[in-house]
Design an enzyme around this catalytic site. Structure first.
Site, PDB file in Angstrom:
ATOM      1  N   TYR A  74      -0.418   7.831 -62.475  1.00 62.71           N
ATOM      2  CA  TYR A  74      -0.980   6.585 -63.003  1.00 62.71           C
ATOM      3  C   TYR A  74      -1.557   5.716 -61.885  1.00 62.71           C
ATOM      4  O   TYR A  74      -2.695   5.238 -61.973  1.00 62.71           O
ATOM      5  CB  TYR A  74       0.113   5.838 -63.762  1.00 62.71           C
ATOM      6  CG  TYR A  74      -0.309   4.537 -64.390  1.00 62.71           C
ATOM      7  CD1 TYR A  74      -1.051   4.518 -65.569  1.00 62.71           C
ATOM      8  CD2 TYR A  74       0.053   3.316 -63.815  1.00 62.71           C
ATOM      9  CE1 TYR A  74      -1.423   3.319 -66.155  1.00 62.71           C
ATOM     10  CE2 TYR A  74      -0.307   2.117 -64.398  1.00 62.71           C
ATOM     11  CZ  TYR A  74      -1.042   2.117 -65.568  1.00 62.71           C
ATOM     12  OH  TYR A  74      -1.416   0.926 -66.150  1.00 62.71           O
TER      13      TYR A  74
ATOM     14  N   LYS B 204      -5.477   4.719 -61.419  1.00 63.34           N
ATOM     15  CA  LYS B 204      -5.921   3.337 -61.471  1.00 63.34           C
ATOM     16  C   LYS B 204      -6.579   2.896 -60.160  1.00 63.34           C
ATOM     17  O   LYS B 204      -7.530   2.112 -60.170  1.00 63.34           O
ATOM     18  CB  LYS B 204      -4.741   2.424 -61.814  1.00 63.34           C
ATOM     19  CG  LYS B 204      -4.236   2.575 -63.248  1.00 63.34           C
ATOM     20  CD  LYS B 204      -5.332   2.361 -64.282  1.00 63.34           C
ATOM     21  CE  LYS B 204      -4.781   2.244 -65.687  1.00 63.34           C
ATOM     22  NZ  LYS B 204      -5.836   2.067 -66.706  1.00 63.34           N
TER      23      LYS B 204
END
Length: 302
Positions: free
Chosen positions: A155, A159
């Site tokens: 993640y 991002k």
């Protein structure tokens, strides 16, 4: 702030933050393509917009592939005649520490967040350039991508990559009148319910209690609706000069993230050997090392 005659696609907008973005864009006059992997959830989201006086249709498909990106843009053009705004919000979590994270855990998250942002932004860019009157791309990042987060290799990496792509696309699409920005929200959603220190505030919200000022200001934590205004602003004419930026938003707080920058610099004639670095380390760099993760304040006792 009017978005009349504008058409937006919001990926992952059946619920949570994505739904808040879609509803706010519709409230300002935009027609919205809602996207989710669940038909019932997508239909309910569309109904919430239509019942409030807005315009919306659903495209049910998993974000990541070029085929889905094409379906989303085609859905906007087929239903409303054009596309003006692409908001790449869809995401999933597969949290594990590095030594336990599988290839599938990694690939699944990267496919939706990073590849999905790429394919949807690319499809929008192709359409905006052919359409000839500019456009808006808003990509949803996260504080985890700015500072890292324990157990979120997939993640955080995705991002961080999204913000890097946003900076690049802002340069590439500027001449076409397309702005590209990132928004890094913090809000009570299904994706934050597993964060231990947020649990008391999430439970309070579920009970209908107001969040304390500490949560809304110091933590920048609130409802999905609190994070929606910046997306509508960036989609509007008021945000026409803003591009290549990364915003933090949540609760009562709106902030602008800086570029990564060099904060300590030293020079040595002939370059640096390992020994010369070791000799000068304490005087040149030791006091300037960056922290990892978010340094969250502790709420005072009430």
């Amino acid at each position: 702030m009017k978005l009349d005659n504008k058409v937006a696609v919001v990926t992952g907008s059946g619920q949570g933050l994505g739904l808040a973005y879609a509803q706010d864009l519709a409230r300002h006059g935009a027609a919205v393509v809602v996207n989710d992997v669940d038909q019932a959830i997508a239909d309910a989201a569309v109904s919430s917009i239509v019942e409030a006086g807005g315009k919306a249709v659903a495209v049910v498909a998993p974000v990541g592939s070029t085929e889905t990106a094409q379906k989303l843009v085609a859905g906007a053009v087929g239903s409303f005649g054009r596309l003006d705004i692409m908001v790449t919000n869809a995401g999933i979590l597969r949290d594990k520490v590095l030594w336990k994270m599988t290839d599938d855990d990694f690939d699944a998250v990267v496919n939706v967040h990073l590849r999905g942002t790429f394919t949807c932004a690319r499809e929008a860019a192709v359409h905006f350039r052919a359409q000839g009157d500019g456009g808006r791309i808003v990509c949803i990042g996260s504080p985890a991508g700015q500072r890292g987060n324990f157990g979120q290799t997939n993640y955080s990496g995705s991002k961080a990559g999204i913000v890097g792509m946003v900076r690049t696309w802002a340069m590439e699409l500027g001449r076409a009148g397309v702005t590209v920005n990132a928004v890094c929200p913090v809000a009570a959603t299904a994706m934050t319910e597993s964060v231990p220190f947020l649990q008391p505030y999430i439970e309070a919200m579920k009970s209908g209690d107001p969040l304390p000022p500490f949560a809304r200001r110091e933590l920048g934590f609130g409802t999905p609706a609190d994070a929606a205004g910046i997306v509508s602003f960036l989609a509007s004419d008021a945000g026409a000069e803003v591009t290549g930026q990364a915003f933090a938003v949540g609760g009562d707080r709106l902030a602008l993230w800086t570029h990564p920058d060099m904060i300590a610099t030293s020079y040595r004639d002939g370059g640096w050997s390992a020994d010369s670095i070791a000799e000068t380390w304490a005087d040149t760099f030791a006091d300037s090392l960056e922290s990892v993760g978010e340094n969250l304040p502790v709420e005072p006792a009430r």
